[in-house]
Write an enzyme that holds these catalytic residues in place. Sequence first.
Site, PDB file in Angstrom:
ATOM      1  N   HIS D  86       0.859  -1.187   0.000  1.00  0.00           N
ATOM      2  CA  HIS D  86       0.000   0.000   0.000  1.00  0.00           C
ATOM      3  C   HIS D  86       0.897   1.239   0.000  1.00  0.00           C
ATOM      4  O   HIS D  86       1.990   1.218   0.554  1.00  0.00           O
ATOM      5  CB  HIS D  86      -0.909  -0.014   1.230  1.00  0.00           C
ATOM      6  CG  HIS D  86      -1.975   1.034   1.164  1.00  0.00           C
ATOM      7  ND1 HIS D  86      -1.745   2.351   1.514  1.00  0.00           N
ATOM      8  CD2 HIS D  86      -3.254   0.968   0.727  1.00  0.00           C
ATOM      9  CE1 HIS D  86      -2.862   3.037   1.336  1.00  0.00           C
ATOM     10  NE2 HIS D  86      -3.791   2.226   0.852  1.00  0.00           N
ATOM     11  N   GLU D 134      -3.636   2.905  -6.997  1.00  0.00           N
ATOM     12  CA  GLU D 134      -4.025   3.982  -6.082  1.00  0.00           C
ATOM     13  C   GLU D 134      -3.041   5.146  -6.177  1.00  0.00           C
ATOM     14  O   GLU D 134      -2.010   5.130  -5.508  1.00  0.00           O
ATOM     15  CB  GLU D 134      -4.008   3.488  -4.630  1.00  0.00           C
ATOM     16  CG  GLU D 134      -5.214   2.702  -4.221  1.00  0.00           C
ATOM     17  CD  GLU D 134      -5.422   2.837  -2.712  1.00  0.00           C
ATOM     18  OE1 GLU D 134      -6.457   3.336  -2.292  1.00  0.00           O
ATOM     19  OE2 GLU D 134      -4.509   2.439  -1.962  1.00  0.00           O
TER      20      GLU D 134
END
Lengths: 217, 217, 217, 217
Positions: D86, D134
């Site tokens: 992430h 993302e």
Amino acid sequence: MNFKTFLESTGQKAVELARTAEKVTRETGTYIVVAPQFADLARVADAVEIPVFAQHIDPIKPGSNTGHVLAESVESAGAVGTLINHSERQLKLSEIESIIELCREKNLASCVCANNPGTSAAAAAMHPDVVSLEPPELIGTGVAVSKAQPQVVTHTVNLVRKVNSDVTILCGAGITQSVDVAAALKLGTSGVLVASGIVKAKDPYIILRAFADATKQ
Amino acid sequence: MNFKTFLESTGQKAVELARTAEKVTRETGTYIVVAPQFADLARVADAVEIPVFAQHIDPIKPGSNTGHVLAESVESAGAVGTLINHSERQLKLSEIESIIELCREKNLASCVCANNPGTSAAAAAMHPDVVSLEPPELIGTGVAVSKAQPQVVTHTVNLVRKVNSDVTILCGAGITQSVDVAAALKLGTSGVLVASGIVKAKDPYIILRAFADATKQ
Amino acid sequence: MNFKTFLESTGQKAVELARTAEKVTRETGTYIVVAPQFADLARVADAVEIPVFAQHIDPIKPGSNTGHVLAESVESAGAVGTLINHSERQLKLSEIESIIELCREKNLASCVCANNPGTSAAAAAMHPDVVSLEPPELIGTGVAVSKAQPQVVTHTVNLVRKVNSDVTILCGAGITQSVDVAAALKLGTSGVLVASGIVKAKDPYIILRAFADATKQ
Amino acid sequence: MNFKTFLESTGQKAVELARTAEKVTRETGTYIVVAPQFADLARVADAVEIPVFAQHIDPIKPGSNTGHVLAESVESAGAVGTLINHSERQLKLSEIESIIELCREKNLASCVCANNPGTSAAAAAMHPDVVSLEPPELIGTGVAVSKAQPQVVTHTVNLVRKVNSDVTILCGAGITQSVDVAAALKLGTSGVLVASGIVKAKDPYIILRAFADATKQ
């Protein structure tokens, strides 16, 4: 040829080693790149005409980045490319991509190192100029990847070619003999990444010349 | 004076900036240290006689450390000391201690940067030559730590002196005016760490000379 | 007792091991703290009444910190303190200080690990509740720091006491026998940090009980 | 749904949020995965029947890895997969590949996050189960990647499909409205990664239900 941080390739010795590489290039026509330490880049680039690479650059723009390595700085010292993500200087995925992009903008050659077939494919998917497979467990051992793990090299070439048809593929780790170089080429790579095999050799010229001759067979 | 990675202090401009610092040292007798990028160390050290520091070194011995900064390498380029743990190049606690120890062995001066009074005391407990307080939130702002947070500087001096009676104490961040320098000295530090305030100035000589004069008051 | 990430101290086995520690505490009155993995904190804290520590927390506030360890999260699971900067999870100096401060705010006990006398003194200068010396080269070896390097422990106690008169001092690494525990106390520490010596023991109860008894002599 | 380290999704609140997600799954048949913090994994997995992911695991085997996250540990707590890399917990390239491999061995689902089209392709080349784009500059802004940068999503889908024909593709960052979800699906992704848009909502059920309904159009 990666100079790493051996004393045998630091300071004035870096210049001498680069001159040896230049001599072999002149004698054999082999394409040899030298990658000295940051503080030696300018001296080496001033002394030889073969290509000089940095061992690493950071994914930064000019500004407040104390202690980091700016692309413009190594360029100004005479570097024309850089190693990226060497197993001894590993980077985050986004940093690797960012440095490849930076090299593209700055017209620096980008050589991404990877530790296995999977990461080599991932590196290739970001379209650097060169991908170099180096299983870290073989580095500095004298056990050559091209001799000890030929199927790993072949598998890497296959995976890389699936995602990138034109990236240059090298391999390295444990390369100390000219037969290791010949083996690497037979497995589908375009050359080798070497360090201690030459830097720590009694007579780097003899080894390097043998390696260069091996690429002609 | 920390050259960071500004374009205004890269390559030939690093040499010019170092010459400016040397000129101010000659004119005023002020002790000025310059810390250029790794690739500029040799050129700068060849060009000036004032002390040259690296911006960082790694806690390594000669060997297989691609892309890292070897003490012997910056020494061979002419550096006589190094910044350690700058807020833009922070290190693990054990690395800081290891680099201080390395500097002691190699006779390099060690200047550990710290972001607040607590970490300054911790740094001082490891007995480097210099501790430099730099609250990162003020770096590059033009809001000087010695003006905006005098109590932080005083608190740092107190905490540091409790654990170390002779370490040299500097402070930095946001220093752009000669009154900031004077304020820093009044608060008990022995000097300042500056970067953009001089490097990005229209005329670095004027600012640097004013800073040097401020230390004489 | 640091559970690390051994299978012998994961999941239901973590609960059993904590119950063993609780039993020894009840039998001997010895103060024993257990530090299981994050995912086991709640189960362990629900099962026992002895203090439960996290093995690490991050220097963060609630917010966007995917994959990090929030103080509030381990607290909500029942932890009353945390290890900080274990040699297997080393942190930057500013992070250590920031976590100590966070523990103070949250009323969590802070135990900073350090690899040698110098870093132990630095840790102590930031005023955590506990400093624990653990030379990483001895971890898991069965060669106890308190037996093999008594002078390192003594030197650590001396350096730490110079900068901090009331921090609790522990030592660890290689502790597998009750004589190692007794030796550690004689050298001026208040206890030991143990892991594999108990977790990997055939019968953890027997070893732990012997360690507890050794602290009474 | 990534719970990150918001207070609104810590401890008992994590359990409630997961129950809300389970309710929406039951009502709409939408496939929803929840990714709570490590210390909440067991409680959440005990409370709901929808899939629970870790937010991160480390590329380690059982052993001496204090403060790290072991695959076996999150599995034992009930996790059936994990986020990897992430943007708030970025990893080295070799670590990502190593964790994907570990997930394959352990039968855990692997979802690699990537910040742009190039890194998404690189991630896909390592054959995880899911790749999630993302752009970090949009995270938490309420400006949805699928609305603000549709061409980035399309470019990602194209680059990923060139190197991997069957990986599941998600996108995330700034997703706060059901039209953002619908837009993401139209651009060729199979779903979205959301966090603050739901976790910080006044009524998470209403938003989550609207998102679920948007996937049915």
